[in-house]
Design a protein around this motif. Structure first.
Motif, mmCIF file in Angstrom:
data_model
loop_
_atom_site.group_PDB
_atom_site.id
_atom_site.type_symbol
_atom_site.label_atom_id
_atom_site.label_comp_id
_atom_site.label_asym_id
_atom_site.label_seq_id
_atom_site.Cartn_x
_atom_site.Cartn_y
_atom_site.Cartn_z
ATOM 1 N N TRP A 35 1.624 -1.132 -13.479
ATOM 2 C CA TRP A 35 2.274 0.183 -13.348
ATOM 3 C C TRP A 35 2.332 0.581 -11.876
ATOM 4 O O TRP A 35 3.344 1.085 -11.395
ATOM 5 C CB TRP A 35 1.489 1.217 -14.147
ATOM 6 C CG TRP A 35 2.108 2.572 -14.160
ATOM 7 C CD1 TRP A 35 1.994 3.535 -13.193
ATOM 8 C CD2 TRP A 35 2.944 3.122 -15.179
ATOM 9 N NE1 TRP A 35 2.706 4.656 -13.550
ATOM 10 C CE2 TRP A 35 3.303 4.419 -14.782
ATOM 11 C CE3 TRP A 35 3.415 2.648 -16.390
ATOM 12 C CZ2 TRP A 35 4.112 5.240 -15.551
ATOM 13 C CZ3 TRP A 35 4.222 3.465 -17.156
ATOM 14 C CH2 TRP A 35 4.560 4.754 -16.725
ATOM 15 N N ALA A 36 1.227 0.362 -11.163
ATOM 16 C CA ALA A 36 1.155 0.626 -9.727
ATOM 17 C C ALA A 36 0.565 -0.606 -9.058
ATOM 18 O O ALA A 36 -0.337 -1.242 -9.616
ATOM 19 C CB ALA A 36 0.277 1.844 -9.440
ATOM 20 N N VAL A 37 1.093 -0.966 -7.886
ATOM 21 C CA VAL A 37 0.570 -2.091 -7.120
ATOM 22 C C VAL A 37 0.514 -1.707 -5.651
ATOM 23 O O VAL A 37 1.314 -0.896 -5.179
ATOM 24 C CB VAL A 37 1.416 -3.375 -7.303
ATOM 25 C CG1 VAL A 37 1.345 -3.880 -8.724
ATOM 26 C CG2 VAL A 37 2.855 -3.168 -6.889
ATOM 27 N N SER A 38 -0.440 -2.305 -4.937
ATOM 28 C CA SER A 38 -0.533 -2.088 -3.503
ATOM 29 C C SER A 38 -1.067 -3.360 -2.855
ATOM 30 O O SER A 38 -1.993 -3.990 -3.382
ATOM 31 C CB SER A 38 -1.455 -0.903 -3.189
ATOM 32 O OG SER A 38 -1.485 -0.653 -1.801
ATOM 33 N N LEU A 39 -0.477 -3.731 -1.720
ATOM 34 C CA LEU A 39 -0.854 -4.932 -0.987
ATOM 35 C C LEU A 39 -1.371 -4.572 0.394
ATOM 36 O O LEU A 39 -0.835 -3.675 1.051
ATOM 37 C CB LEU A 39 0.376 -5.816 -0.765
ATOM 38 C CG LEU A 39 0.779 -6.830 -1.795
ATOM 39 C CD1 LEU A 39 2.182 -7.342 -1.492
ATOM 40 C CD2 LEU A 39 -0.193 -7.979 -1.850
ATOM 41 N N ASP A 40 -2.380 -5.298 0.836
ATOM 42 C CA ASP A 40 -2.819 -5.243 2.228
ATOM 43 C C ASP A 40 -3.276 -6.648 2.594
ATOM 44 O O ASP A 40 -4.351 -7.085 2.178
ATOM 45 C CB ASP A 40 -3.939 -4.226 2.426
ATOM 46 C CG ASP A 40 -4.311 -4.074 3.896
ATOM 47 O OD1 ASP A 40 -3.454 -4.330 4.768
ATOM 48 O OD2 ASP A 40 -5.472 -3.721 4.183
ATOM 49 N N GLY A 41 -2.432 -7.362 3.307
ATOM 50 C CA GLY A 41 -2.744 -8.741 3.676
ATOM 51 C C GLY A 41 -2.913 -9.605 2.436
ATOM 52 O O GLY A 41 -1.997 -9.738 1.631
ATOM 53 N N ASP A 42 -4.109 -10.165 2.280
ATOM 54 C CA ASP A 42 -4.403 -11.046 1.150
ATOM 55 C C ASP A 42 -5.133 -10.318 0.024
ATOM 56 O O ASP A 42 -5.788 -10.966 -0.804
ATOM 57 C CB ASP A 42 -5.233 -12.241 1.622
ATOM 58 C CG ASP A 42 -4.426 -13.182 2.502
ATOM 59 O OD1 ASP A 42 -3.225 -13.361 2.231
ATOM 60 O OD2 ASP A 42 -4.989 -13.730 3.466
ATOM 61 N N ASN A 43 -5.023 -9.009 -0.011
ATOM 62 C CA ASN A 43 -5.649 -8.214 -1.068
ATOM 63 C C ASN A 43 -4.578 -7.438 -1.825
ATOM 64 O O ASN A 43 -3.685 -6.841 -1.226
ATOM 65 C CB ASN A 43 -6.676 -7.240 -0.485
ATOM 66 C CG ASN A 43 -7.824 -7.988 0.158
ATOM 67 O OD1 ASN A 43 -8.474 -8.794 -0.492
ATOM 68 N ND2 ASN A 43 -8.058 -7.735 1.435
ATOM 69 N N LEU A 44 -4.707 -7.450 -3.147
ATOM 70 C CA LEU A 44 -3.741 -6.804 -4.025
ATOM 71 C C LEU A 44 -4.499 -5.960 -5.041
ATOM 72 O O LEU A 44 -5.399 -6.461 -5.720
ATOM 73 C CB LEU A 44 -2.902 -7.868 -4.757
ATOM 74 C CG LEU A 44 -2.023 -7.419 -5.918
ATOM 75 C CD1 LEU A 44 -0.916 -6.489 -5.436
ATOM 76 C CD2 LEU A 44 -1.435 -8.631 -6.629
#
Length: 166
Positions: free
Chosen positions: A97-106
């Motif tokens: 429903w919601a996703v967020s990425l920061d480099g190699d972290n999801l």
């Protein structure tokens, strides 16, 4: 044979790039296994050349448990790197429903997930990528869960911090 509907009814993501004084469509992405009602593209996150696309009502392990497809940009195209599912396969969890990425972290929200106190208490699943392989790193739940809190409805990840809306 079951009617899976058209690809358009499953959802799509359009990648647009700013070129000169206008915008051009670089890519149109769809699920590798589209099904009507998947809502592919409801959750979106882009970080550099990695794109995460949530399909919270896709059938991954259970009925409408959801999934997230990770794409990696190579030149002007996007290649599918992984399709991640909610680890327990709980029906109706809305994983993606919601996703967020920061480099190699999801971080992936599953706001309809029942974490033991009732439907919609919610959870967030954090994945880490190493050498192109995504693995589950943590499952986050509120300290005071209640049914219909929708923990994971909105979220953001930055470095070692995850913000979760409920």
């Amino acid at each position: 044979m079951e009617d899976v509907g058209s690809i358009e009814e499953a959802g799509a993501v359009y990648v647009l790039d700013h070129v000169g004084s206008g915008w051009i469509e670089q890519a149109r992405l769809v699920s590798s296994a589209p099904r009507m009602g998947d809502e592919f593209g409801l959750g979106l996150a882009l970080d550099l050349d990695t794109l995460a696309v949530g399909a919270p009502f896709a059938d991954q392990k259970g009925a409408a448990d959801g999934n997230v497809t990770v794409f990696v940009r190579s030149g002007s195209s996007f290649d599918e790197q992984a399709v991640l599912g909610q680890p327990t396969g709980q029906n109706g969890a809305a994983f993606g429903w919601a996703v967020s990425l920061d480099g190699d972290n999801l971080a992936v929200g599953a706001p309809y997930y029942d974490n033991g106190v009732g439907f919609g208490s919610g959870a967030v699943f954090v994945f880490a990528r190493t050498a192109g392989i995504w693995t589950l790193d943590a499952t986050l739940m509120p300290s005071d869960p209640e049914a219909q809190d929708w923990f994971g409805y909105a979220l953001d990840i930055d470095g070692t911090s995850v913000l979760v809306g409920a």
